[in-house]
Design a protein around this motif. Structure first.
Motif, mmCIF file in Angstrom:
data_model
loop_
_atom_site.group_PDB
_atom_site.id
_atom_site.type_symbol
_atom_site.label_atom_id
_atom_site.label_comp_id
_atom_site.label_asym_id
_atom_site.label_seq_id
_atom_site.Cartn_x
_atom_site.Cartn_y
_atom_site.Cartn_z
ATOM 1 N N GLU A 64 0.839 -1.198 0.000
ATOM 2 C CA GLU A 64 0.000 0.000 0.000
ATOM 3 C C GLU A 64 0.875 1.249 0.000
ATOM 4 O O GLU A 64 1.985 1.248 0.543
ATOM 5 C CB GLU A 64 -0.913 0.007 1.231
ATOM 6 N N ILE A 65 0.369 2.286 -0.639
ATOM 7 C CA ILE A 65 1.017 3.600 -0.605
ATOM 8 C C ILE A 65 0.067 4.529 0.141
ATOM 9 O O ILE A 65 -1.099 4.671 -0.228
ATOM 10 C CB ILE A 65 1.283 4.121 -2.030
ATOM 11 N N ARG A 66 0.577 5.153 1.209
ATOM 12 C CA ARG A 66 -0.320 5.920 2.082
ATOM 13 C C ARG A 66 0.114 7.375 2.213
ATOM 14 O O ARG A 66 1.261 7.723 1.988
ATOM 15 C CB ARG A 66 -0.392 5.264 3.464
ATOM 16 N N GLY A 67 -0.840 8.194 2.597
ATOM 17 C CA GLY A 67 -0.589 9.603 2.824
ATOM 18 C C GLY A 67 -1.901 10.334 2.974
ATOM 19 O O GLY A 67 -2.975 9.723 2.964
ATOM 20 N N THR A 68 -1.816 11.667 3.112
ATOM 21 C CA THR A 68 -3.022 12.489 3.209
ATOM 22 C C THR A 68 -3.264 13.183 1.876
ATOM 23 O O THR A 68 -4.100 12.765 1.083
ATOM 24 C CB THR A 68 -2.890 13.518 4.345
ATOM 25 N N ASN A 69 -2.497 14.216 1.597
ATOM 26 C CA ASN A 69 -2.612 14.901 0.317
ATOM 27 C C ASN A 69 -1.508 14.500 -0.652
ATOM 28 O O ASN A 69 -1.584 14.786 -1.843
ATOM 29 C CB ASN A 69 -2.578 16.419 0.530
ATOM 30 N N LYS A 70 -0.480 13.846 -0.136
ATOM 31 C CA LYS A 70 0.626 13.371 -0.951
ATOM 32 C C LYS A 70 1.220 12.132 -0.286
ATOM 33 O O LYS A 70 0.848 11.780 0.838
ATOM 34 C CB LYS A 70 1.685 14.458 -1.112
ATOM 35 N N VAL A 71 2.131 11.477 -0.966
ATOM 36 C CA VAL A 71 2.748 10.261 -0.423
ATOM 37 C C VAL A 71 3.513 10.579 0.857
ATOM 38 O O VAL A 71 4.293 11.548 0.915
ATOM 39 C CB VAL A 71 3.705 9.622 -1.455
ATOM 40 N N GLU A 72 3.269 9.751 1.871
ATOM 41 C CA GLU A 72 3.979 9.913 3.144
ATOM 42 C C GLU A 72 4.686 8.633 3.568
ATOM 43 O O GLU A 72 5.722 8.686 4.233
ATOM 44 C CB GLU A 72 2.998 10.351 4.237
ATOM 45 N N GLU A 73 4.140 7.494 3.170
ATOM 46 C CA GLU A 73 4.770 6.231 3.552
ATOM 47 C C GLU A 73 4.335 5.098 2.629
ATOM 48 O O GLU A 73 3.309 5.183 1.947
ATOM 49 C CB GLU A 73 4.443 5.874 5.010
ATOM 50 N N VAL A 74 5.175 4.057 2.623
ATOM 51 C CA VAL A 74 4.927 2.891 1.782
ATOM 52 C C VAL A 74 4.948 1.649 2.670
ATOM 53 O O VAL A 74 5.898 1.453 3.451
ATOM 54 C CB VAL A 74 5.998 2.753 0.680
ATOM 55 N N VAL A 75 3.926 0.836 2.546
ATOM 56 C CA VAL A 75 3.849 -0.404 3.314
ATOM 57 C C VAL A 75 4.324 -1.547 2.425
ATOM 58 O O VAL A 75 3.800 -1.745 1.321
ATOM 59 C CB VAL A 75 2.413 -0.678 3.795
ATOM 60 N N ILE A 76 5.313 -2.302 2.905
ATOM 61 C CA ILE A 76 5.794 -3.466 2.152
ATOM 62 C C ILE A 76 5.613 -4.715 2.999
ATOM 63 O O ILE A 76 5.488 -4.647 4.231
ATOM 64 C CB ILE A 76 7.269 -3.307 1.735
ATOM 65 N N VAL A 77 5.589 -5.871 2.331
ATOM 66 C CA VAL A 77 5.426 -7.138 3.026
ATOM 67 C C VAL A 77 6.438 -8.139 2.485
ATOM 68 O O VAL A 77 6.632 -8.240 1.272
ATOM 69 C CB VAL A 77 3.980 -7.677 2.894
ATOM 70 N N THR A 134 8.132 -14.316 5.162
ATOM 71 C CA THR A 134 7.718 -14.197 6.572
ATOM 72 C C THR A 134 6.360 -13.517 6.727
ATOM 73 O O THR A 134 5.744 -13.607 7.783
ATOM 74 C CB THR A 134 8.755 -13.398 7.351
ATOM 75 N N LYS A 135 5.911 -12.815 5.665
ATOM 76 C CA LYS A 135 4.672 -12.034 5.673
ATOM 77 C C LYS A 135 4.740 -10.859 6.647
ATOM 78 O O LYS A 135 3.713 -10.232 6.962
ATOM 79 C CB LYS A 135 3.459 -12.920 6.019
ATOM 80 N N GLU A 136 5.930 -10.560 7.106
ATOM 81 C CA GLU A 136 6.116 -9.420 8.000
ATOM 82 C C GLU A 136 5.946 -8.114 7.216
ATOM 83 O O GLU A 136 6.478 -7.949 6.121
ATOM 84 C CB GLU A 136 7.512 -9.456 8.618
ATOM 85 N N GLU A 137 5.203 -7.183 7.782
ATOM 86 C CA GLU A 137 4.997 -5.895 7.154
ATOM 87 C C GLU A 137 5.950 -4.853 7.720
ATOM 88 O O GLU A 137 6.347 -4.913 8.888
ATOM 89 C CB GLU A 137 3.549 -5.426 7.340
#
Length: 316
Positions: free
Chosen positions: A217-230, A234-237
């Motif tokens: 997932e790519i997250r943020g409010t009005n612009k990119v703030e963080e990226v979630v990887i897995v 291990t399926k660790e995020e």
């Protein structure tokens, strides 16, 4: 001696050409050069930039004769060369392709129809998308597919580069000179880029590579703030703080316009024979839109030359 007219600029397409070329990248423009050399009239129809995707590449290092050349400059040289041999390059959107036993037809978005003996389809490919939440939402607000185009917007910032092939490593190396840090995320347990590109990339101390992981997932409010990887195993995020995401996960062929006419593979790449001809006589496909093992500027140019050489002998 051949005298070249570098001022040959089209005022608009005529109704008939020997060769109609769709796409003004290296493949299409090389086809136009060879058409002119063969004494054939040619028009190149391009909806965007003369030179194609190469114009969005910062530095090209694998075009013979130039140790380094800017992509934009190389694209301009291709176009100038094609014009010098008589090709008309027209900005136009092709909306329909059809054919009969004698001719091929191209319809433009202004309803104008062009007739030709041969069509050379050279529309290239576009970057594939990840298809994850946030990618479309933040496109143009942190998500991009072109470092050469948008890299300067991220000067001094932390970014993520997704992919591990030649394009990803090459563009990450370009970005490393201006951004604060790069986290490279590759879904495989290894990078697939050429060794010389990997070695050069890893000389940058602000580059970190995370293997065997996917962007979730790519997250943020009005612009990119963080990226979630897995992690694949291990399926660790993990959450990576970043203001930019540069995506290089392969290509999608621009074949929608013709895929119901000619044969394609499961991925949409057009199938041709060794002469670049499709299953429909007189319709050729060249460059990145064609099913092939190596997609490079030099192989695209070769495709264009081969197609015209064959067409000139077979149809004229």
């Amino acid at each position: 001696m051949i005298h070249l007219d570098l001022g040959n600029i089209s005022s608009g397409p005529k109704e008939y050409y020997d060769v109609i070329i769709v796409g003004a990248g290296p493949a299409g423009l090389t086809a136009a050069i060879y058409a002119g050399r063969a004494g054939l009239s040619a028009v190149v129809l391009e909806k965007a930039l003369e030179g194609g995707a190469v114009t969005q590449t910062h530095i090209v290092e694998n075009w013979p004769g130039f140790i380094k050349i800017e992509g934009g400059e190389l694209g301009e040289k291709f176009a100038a060369h094609a014009k010098a041999f008589g090709a008309e390059i027209v900005t136009a959107q092709v909306v329909k392709i059809s054919y009969d036993n004698e001719h091929k037809y191209v319809e433009l978005d202004n309803s104008k129809k062009i007739k030709g003996k041969v069509i050379i389809f050279a529309t290239g490919a576009v970057p594939r998308k990840l298809g994850v939440p946030g990618e479309e939402k933040f496109r143009g607000r942190g998500v991009t597919y072109c470092a050469a185009c948008d890299g300067y917007l991220f000067s001094g910032k932390d970014v993520v580069v997704v992919g591990g092939g030649d394009s990803a490593c090459d563009e990450a190396h370009f970005l490393a000179k201006m951004v604060n840090s790069i986290t490279m995320v590759q879904n495989l347990p290894y990078l697939t880029a050429a060794k010389v590109l990997q070695d050069r990339l890893m000389q940058n101390k602000n580059v970190k590579v995370i293997l065997n992981s996917l962007v979730k997932e790519i997250r943020g409010t009005n612009k990119v703030e963080e990226v979630v990887i897995v992690n694949n195993e291990t399926k660790e995020e993990k959450v990576i703080k970043a203001e930019g995401v540069f995506i290089y996960v392969g290509l999608k062929p621009n074949s929608d316009l013709i895929k119901d006419i000619v044969q394609t593979d499961d991925y949409g790449y057009i199938i041709t024979d060794e002469n670049m001809e499709t299953n429909i006589p007189g319709i050729y496909a060249v460059g990145d839109v064609r099913k092939k093992n190596l997609r490079q500027i030099v192989t695209a140019a070769a495709d264009g030359a081969i197609a015209v050489e064959h067409a000139a002998k077979k149809y004229f």
